[in-house]
Each structure stands twice: as C-alpha cells, then as structure tokens.
Design a protein around this motif. Structure first.
Motif, short mmCIF file in Angstrom:
data_model
loop_
_atom_site.label_atom_id
_atom_site.label_comp_id
_atom_site.label_asym_id
_atom_site.label_seq_id
_atom_site.Cartn_x
_atom_site.Cartn_y
_atom_site.Cartn_z
N ILE A 137 85.92 186.71 -41.37
CA ILE A 137 87.35 186.61 -41.02
C ILE A 137 87.99 187.97 -41.26
N LYS A 138 88.42 188.60 -40.21
CA LYS A 138 88.83 190.00 -40.28
C LYS A 138 90.11 190.22 -41.08
N THR A 139 90.93 189.19 -41.26
CA THR A 139 92.16 189.37 -42.02
C THR A 139 91.96 189.22 -43.53
N ILE A 140 90.74 188.95 -43.96
CA ILE A 140 90.44 188.88 -45.40
C ILE A 140 89.75 190.17 -45.80
N PRO A 141 90.35 190.96 -46.69
CA PRO A 141 89.76 192.25 -47.07
C PRO A 141 88.49 192.06 -47.91
N LEU A 142 87.46 192.83 -47.60
CA LEU A 142 86.25 192.81 -48.42
C LEU A 142 86.38 193.77 -49.60
N VAL A 143 87.12 194.86 -49.37
CA VAL A 143 87.39 195.85 -50.42
C VAL A 143 88.89 196.13 -50.41
N LEU A 144 89.51 196.15 -51.59
CA LEU A 144 90.96 196.27 -51.68
C LEU A 144 91.43 197.72 -51.60
N HIS A 145 92.70 197.90 -51.24
CA HIS A 145 93.33 199.21 -51.22
C HIS A 145 93.82 199.55 -52.63
N GLY B 82 94.63 180.81 -50.61
CA GLY B 82 95.33 180.82 -49.33
C GLY B 82 94.81 179.77 -48.40
N GLU B 83 95.07 179.97 -47.13
CA GLU B 83 94.75 178.98 -46.11
C GLU B 83 93.98 179.66 -44.98
N ILE B 84 92.82 179.08 -44.64
CA ILE B 84 92.07 179.52 -43.46
C ILE B 84 92.61 178.76 -42.25
N LEU B 85 92.92 179.49 -41.19
CA LEU B 85 93.60 178.89 -40.04
C LEU B 85 92.90 179.23 -38.74
N MET B 86 93.02 178.33 -37.79
CA MET B 86 92.58 178.64 -36.43
C MET B 86 93.83 178.79 -35.56
N PRO B 87 94.04 179.96 -34.98
CA PRO B 87 95.23 180.16 -34.12
C PRO B 87 95.26 179.17 -32.96
N TRP B 88 96.48 178.85 -32.51
CA TRP B 88 96.66 177.91 -31.41
C TRP B 88 95.83 178.31 -30.19
N SER B 89 95.85 179.60 -29.85
CA SER B 89 95.17 180.05 -28.63
C SER B 89 93.67 179.78 -28.70
N GLY C 229 86.03 172.52 -39.94
CA GLY C 229 84.70 172.33 -39.38
C GLY C 229 83.99 173.65 -39.15
N THR C 230 84.73 174.66 -38.68
CA THR C 230 84.15 175.98 -38.44
C THR C 230 83.67 176.61 -39.73
N LEU C 231 84.48 176.49 -40.79
CA LEU C 231 84.15 177.12 -42.07
C LEU C 231 82.87 176.55 -42.67
N LYS C 232 82.50 175.31 -42.26
CA LYS C 232 81.31 174.67 -42.81
C LYS C 232 80.08 174.82 -41.90
N LEU C 233 80.19 175.63 -40.84
CA LEU C 233 79.03 175.84 -39.99
C LEU C 233 77.97 176.65 -40.72
N LYS D 65 87.16 183.32 -34.40
CA LYS D 65 88.36 184.14 -34.63
C LYS D 65 89.36 183.48 -35.59
N LEU D 66 88.84 183.03 -36.73
CA LEU D 66 89.72 182.42 -37.73
C LEU D 66 90.66 183.45 -38.32
N ASP D 67 91.76 182.97 -38.86
CA ASP D 67 92.78 183.81 -39.49
C ASP D 67 92.99 183.30 -40.92
N ALA D 68 93.75 184.03 -41.71
CA ALA D 68 94.01 183.58 -43.08
C ALA D 68 95.32 184.16 -43.59
N TYR D 69 96.08 183.33 -44.32
CA TYR D 69 97.24 183.79 -45.07
C TYR D 69 96.99 183.46 -46.54
N LEU D 70 97.28 184.40 -47.41
CA LEU D 70 97.09 184.20 -48.85
C LEU D 70 98.44 183.96 -49.50
N TYR D 71 98.47 183.06 -50.54
CA TYR D 71 99.78 182.67 -51.05
C TYR D 71 99.88 182.44 -52.55
#
Length: 682
Positions: A167-175, A187-194, A220-224, A234-240
């Motif tokens: 998931i490209k929006t989750i950093p592997l190495v921090l700034h 946070g939450e793993i999300l699948m965009p509407w599109s 379902g995708t995350l458990k493949l 093309k999953l997305d993620a918001y951290l909270y």
C-alpha cells in the motif's frame, strides 16, 4: 397481564407472539452470532450496521435486566473477530477495542455530558471522519515498519505485513529523526470508490457475487495470500491514532500533526472542538460533504483530545470511555415499484430486478434495484405498486430495504418468483443449499449461450480482440454463432458487411481468433466455462492433468485429490464431461487447433519439491522470479506469497524483505540461496 410480566415475559414488537425474556435473549444471541460470522469471516453481511447495533443494544439491555441469564459467550462479551488461520496471529501490545455507536444528537450530548462530569475541568474533543474500511495496527522501530496486524478479536490479530507493504500510502521508512524509538500507529485500510466499482464490474462480468461495499472488498483483499494481487487492488490508508511510551505531545490532535510530518497519511478533516455546538457543526458539515470523498465514510469519531484525560476516563470491557462513534443514517428514498423483471446469466442464474419510478439517491438517478432471489422477495412481501424504501448498499448498489405499508391503498398483484425461464420457457430449478433459481437449458437458452461465448473470448480466457458483448449479440442474431467453436468457422467476408463491421475490423477479429490458438492449456480450460472453475482452479487442473483427455476421464475421487478442488468443483467437472454436447464442443475446438495439452514449460520434470510450500523473496541474479516460480512448480513444489508455520523454506535473493527475514527467524524457517536451490533441483 401484570402477572405475566412478573414472570419475565417479554413482548417483542417485531413478532406476532409474546415470548419470554429468556427466549428473546437466546434468539438475539443466535442471530447476532450468525451476523458476526457473516460480517467478520464471510465478508457478506446480511444486515446494516444500524440493524446489527439495534439488536446488540436490545440484547445488552435484556442481559442487564435479567442477569440470571448471563452467558460468557454472549455476543455482548466480544468485539468480533476477523482472524484467518492462514496467517500468523500476533498479540496486540495495546488491545484494539471497538467504539460505542450513537445515531442521534441526543446520544452525542449524553456522551459529552458524561465526559464533562467525570473530568470536572475544561476539555477538548477531536472530531475525525470515521472511514469505513478495515482496521490496522502498524508498529515502527527505529523509523521502519516492522509489523502490520489486523484488529482480529481485539486481543490478537493477523500479521499481514507483506500485504500492507504494497500500500503506497503507508511509509516503510519515516521522515526525519524525532520519532520515538518504538511506537504504534493505527488506522484504516480502504478501497477507493473507483477501484471498488471497477472490481465489482469485473466480478459481475464473471457472474461472481459482488462485494457488498468497499469495506468488505478492502478486508477481503488484505487477507489474500498473494501480495501481488493485493498491490493490484490499489488500497489506500488513513492513520488516526498514535500509541507509545514517549509520544511527542499530550494532545491527540497535536500527535497526528507530528505524525503527518513523519510521512503518515493523516486526514485533513480533523478538527479540535471546544464546545458541543462545534461538534454538531462538524457532524452536519460532513453528513453532506462525505459524498464527495474518494473513499467510504460512515460517520464521525469523537475523541477526548488530551491523553491525560483519556487515561482518567479509562475503558469499559469493550470500548474506551473517552471516544464514541456517531454513525450517519444511510441515505434512503421512497419510490414506487412498477414491475419486476428477470435476467438470466451465463450460468443460468435468474436474478429478479425491481423497476422503479426514477428517484435521486446519493447523487445519482436510480431506476432499478436488484432483488437478489426468491427469499428476499418473500421476506419483503412485495406487491406491484408498493411504495418501497431504496438505499444504496455501500453507497453504490441500489437495494430495496422495506415497504411503506401505510401507502397501500390500491394494492397490485403480489410479487411471486417466476417458475419458468423468461427467455426460453424452461422450468426453473433450485439446487439444495443455494438461494438462486437456475434455468437448466444451458445449451438452448439465448442469454446463457451468448454469456458462454462472452466468457470464452474474455481477456483472462482466450483474449480475442475486437469481440465484445455487442459483437457476440450481432453474430448470434445473424445466425453465425451458437457456441464458442462456431467463432473459428467465421471468415472476414462473412462479417465485414455487418453493422459497425468494416473490412479492417473483420480482418483483425479473424487474426485474433487465429492467435488464440496459442493460448496455453490452463486458459483454455478456464474458457470452457465449467461451473465453479475459475482461473486459479484451471491452473491447478492443468498442472494435475496433462491433457483434456485425462481430465475427461477423471473420476470425482481423482479430482478431489487436486489442490483447491473440493467435491463441489469436482462434481461440476464430472457433470460437464458427462454431457455429450460439451464433448462435441471440446472435439470441435481440438480440431481447429486449440491447446488441449500441457506445454513443456508446465510439465513436471521431477518430484524433488513435492509437498513443499516455498516463498520467494529478494532480487535474483541467475533467473527471474517468474522463472523460479515455474521451476518450483515443475519440480512439484507450491509457490506461496506469505510466510507461515507451514512454509518449507524461503528462496532468498539479495535485499530480502526485513519483515520476512524476521518472521522466518522467529518461526525457524530455513532460508536458502539461489545456488543452493539450483543444486537442490538438479
């Protein structure tokens, strides 16, 4: 009647009878256990969150009122579980509890007042969008992602690190360098509407069950097991939420702002509120504006901002006292049911469709809604002319959720599921254990015939360019084709004069048909359209059987020995080749030159890796990853995407993923180099 109530009798308004409190408690527990399984395990919920919460709240109130019926396994004692035995389970350092749900401003006010009285000092509320995805907990050590774990049952969850890394929006190495040495962020793993719409369109074309909403699709995708497929979704993620011993600030809001600087995707829709009115302003704004978000949102989360205040307020057994979720009501419209029509798919499944007066819902005009099957129709007690409530499941798929009985004054005919196919008139059948009705006339029912041809030419099957549903319909209506084999009898002269068909288009179709004769065996098996045989199962079949003749002669006992083939799929294959019409079709396709034997690259050359499950990781020198995967299969091994206790060894190149290395070490799994692997299979 007073005496009856004193004997713990409970009146359920949804029932036509009076039942005891104990009976209602047991009924609710049974229903909620079933819905919990559908939601968390099957990813196919039958009721809305609101309906589920109402039942859970009713059960909680009854259990409080009648403590003598206590049960440690009651649904009120758990937060649900999405644990999958194919993944390694990891205990959460900090339990991942669920939030209490509210649906009204008065309940939000109650929460606010409870907090005010408990703290007895000024406080702030942090308001956030409640994204509707699947929860994740990420652990970072020295600025690097080391573990990603699902919520699971709140105490432990599945390690899905390899999948999350795609998931490209989750950093592997921090700034930067001002982060704690070790911390957790949730946070939450999300699948965009599109992406969700595109995925469902593909599933619909294959006549597979659709995902109910993006949340289920993301979960379902995350458990493949195949992380490359996860990457393609093309999953997305918001951290909270940030957790740890040495966090930068006492304020939750302030910690999120710092985390954003470290590279985390933090929603811009976060507001710190000092008054209850500011909270309501935030809720009301996003109740409208959420429709413009690229991902699903089903409410607002309210959190007491100060971590010191959070510690003071503490937790109940299931949820924090310092946070609550306000759930938006699903957008609903009332419109008239004019007619129910029926569609027949490739497999013969008959789907009822409600035709409605046009009504605007969630920004689009809705004229039709699926009624799914006969049981749904019967449960709704539908009559033509009824005023029906329509919602969008997951804000995308229109569905009828109820009937306005009060509006019935000129009642039409009761909607009864048809008994004959609307296309060919055959008597419909309903197989044991299935909700759908089927037309059994698969070789003479037009939608089934055209559907089979459309499946045959599809990208994952024969991949024939220039042909699509409209062209198939045109050729069928002209009498040129009635099964897939007829396609190979077509000539450019036959089709170049047809509607929307010029000479160049005709030549391209013929050339593409000729090229399809090189499509490998496993894709030809998939193209045949044998019920329940998808692309993955077709690969397993091609690996197990060297030719179509071997497959034709296979018994059910032989078939179920093949990986991923159970009795249901095996029996379907046996039934397919027991039909003389299917044998005739296969023979015609053989005659035109399709690949009905396994090619050399798929032949098993040895059994040196028989029974071994192998993970490939890293960058290789001597061969590509795909070449190594073929070598593993050719020597009887099985390629797997993630490490578990069942992994036999890891074939490792340079730069093996650190999480894979850590996991392999922890589980005691052997790691071998390219050179060792090549010697092993010589």
């Amino acid at each position: 009647m007073a005496d009856i109530h004193e004997e713990n009798t409970y009146f359920c308004l949804k029932q036509s009878e009076i039942m005891t409190a104990k009976e209602r408690i047991e009924q609710l527990r049974a229903e909620l256990h079933r819905h919990n399984h559908n939601y968390y395990v099957s990813n196919s919920p039958e009721v809305s969150d609101l309906e589920f919460d109402k039942m859970l709240k009713e059960l909680q109130e009854l259990e409080d009122q009648y403590p003598e019926y206590y049960d440690e396994n009651s649904p009120t004692m758990r937060v649900g579980s999405d644990i999958n035995k194919n993944f390694t389970q990891v205990a959460h350092k900090y339990p991942m509890l669920s939030l209490g749900n509210t649906y009204s401003e008065s309940e939000v006010t109650d929460f606010y007042e409870r907090v005010r009285k408990s703290l007895n000092e000024d406080f702030e509320i942090c308001c956030e969008i409640k994204y509707d995805g699947t929860s994740i907990s990420l652990t970072y050590i020295d600025g690097k992602l080391v573990r990603a774990v699902t919520r699971g049952d709140g105490e432990k969850g599945d390690d899905v690190t390899d999948n999350v890394k795609t998931i490209k929006t989750i950093p592997l190495v921090l700034h930067g360098n001002d982060y704690p040495q070790e911390f957790e962020i949730r946070g939450e793993i999300l699948m965009p509407w599109s992406v969700f719409e595109e995925l469902n369109q593909e599933k619909e074309a294959r006549e597979e069950p659709l995902f109910a909403n993006p949340r289920n699709a993301a979960s379902g995708t995350l458990k493949l097991q195949n992380s490359s497929v996860v990457a393609s979704r093309k999953l997305d993620a918001y951290l909270y939420y940030l957790l740890g011993d040495k966090l930068p600030c006492d304020g939750h809001f302030e910690n999120l702002q710092v985390a954003q600087k470290w590279g985390f995707k933090i929603s811009d829709a976060v507001r710190k509120c000092k008054t209850l009115q500011e909270v309501f302003d935030f809720i009301n704004y996003w109740d409208v504006e959420r429709k413009n978000l690229p991902v699903a949102c089903d409410g607002i989360v309210l959190k007491v901002n100060s971590l010191r205040h959070q510690n003071t307020l503490g937790y109940t057994a299931k949820s924090p006292r310092w946070a609550i979720a306000y759930k938006f009501q699903a957008e609903q419209a009332l419109t008239r049911l004019n007619q129910v029509t029926y569609q027949v798919g490739r497999t013969g499944a008959v789907t009822p469709v409600a035709n409605l007066d046009p009504v605007q819902l969630s920004g689009t005009i809705v004229k039709r809604a699926s009624l799914h099957n006969a049981d749904i129709i019967e449960g709704l007690d539908l009559h033509i002319g009824d005023m029906v409530y329509v919602e969008k499941g997951g804000e995308i798929i229109p569905k009828i959720t109820g009937v306005d009985i009060k509006s019935r004054f000129m009642i039409g005919d009761k909607v009864e599921f048809i008994s004959n196919c609307p296309e060919c008139g055959s008597n419909l059948v309903r197989y044991e254990g299935e909700a759908a009705h089927y037309c059994p006339n698969e070789n003479a029912c037009p939608p089934q015939i055209k559907g089979k041809i459309e499946h045959f030419i599809s990208r994952k099957a024969m991949n024939i360019d220039g042909l699509g549903p409209e062209t198939v319909d045109l050729f069928y209506n002209q009498g040129l084709i009635s099964n897939p084999a007829d396609l190979y009898d077509l000539t450019a002269d036959q089709i170049k004069g047809l509607e929307r068909m010029g000479e160049k288009s005709a030549e391209n179709i013929i050339a593409s048909l000729q090229a399809s004769k090189e499509v490998p065996f496993e894709r030809v098996i998939f193209a045949l359209g044998i019920r329940f045989v998808g692309a993955t199962v077709a690969k397993k079949i091609a690996k197990a059987f060297a030719s179509i003749e071997e497959l034709e002669q296979a018994t059910l006992e032989t078939l179920v020995q093949v990986d991923e083939i159970g009795e249901k799929i095996g029996q379907s294959i046996v039934n397919y080749f027991a039909d003389e019409k299917n044998i005739l079709l296969v023979n015609r396709l053989k005659e035109v030159g399709l690949q009905f034997t396994r090619s050399e690259e798929h032949e098993q050359v040895s059994d040196k890796l028989n029974g071994l499950s192998i993970v490939i990781s890293g960058v290789f020198v001597h061969h590509s990853r795909d070449e190594y995967k073929s070598m593993i299969e050719q020597n009887g091994g099985k390629n797997v995407g993630s490490i578990s206790s069942k992994t036999s060894f890891i074939l490792a190149g340079d730069n093996i993923g650190p999480s894979k290395l850590e996991k392999a070490t922890k589980l005691g799994i052997r790691i071998i180099s390219e050179e060792e692997f090549l010697k092993l299979i010589l």
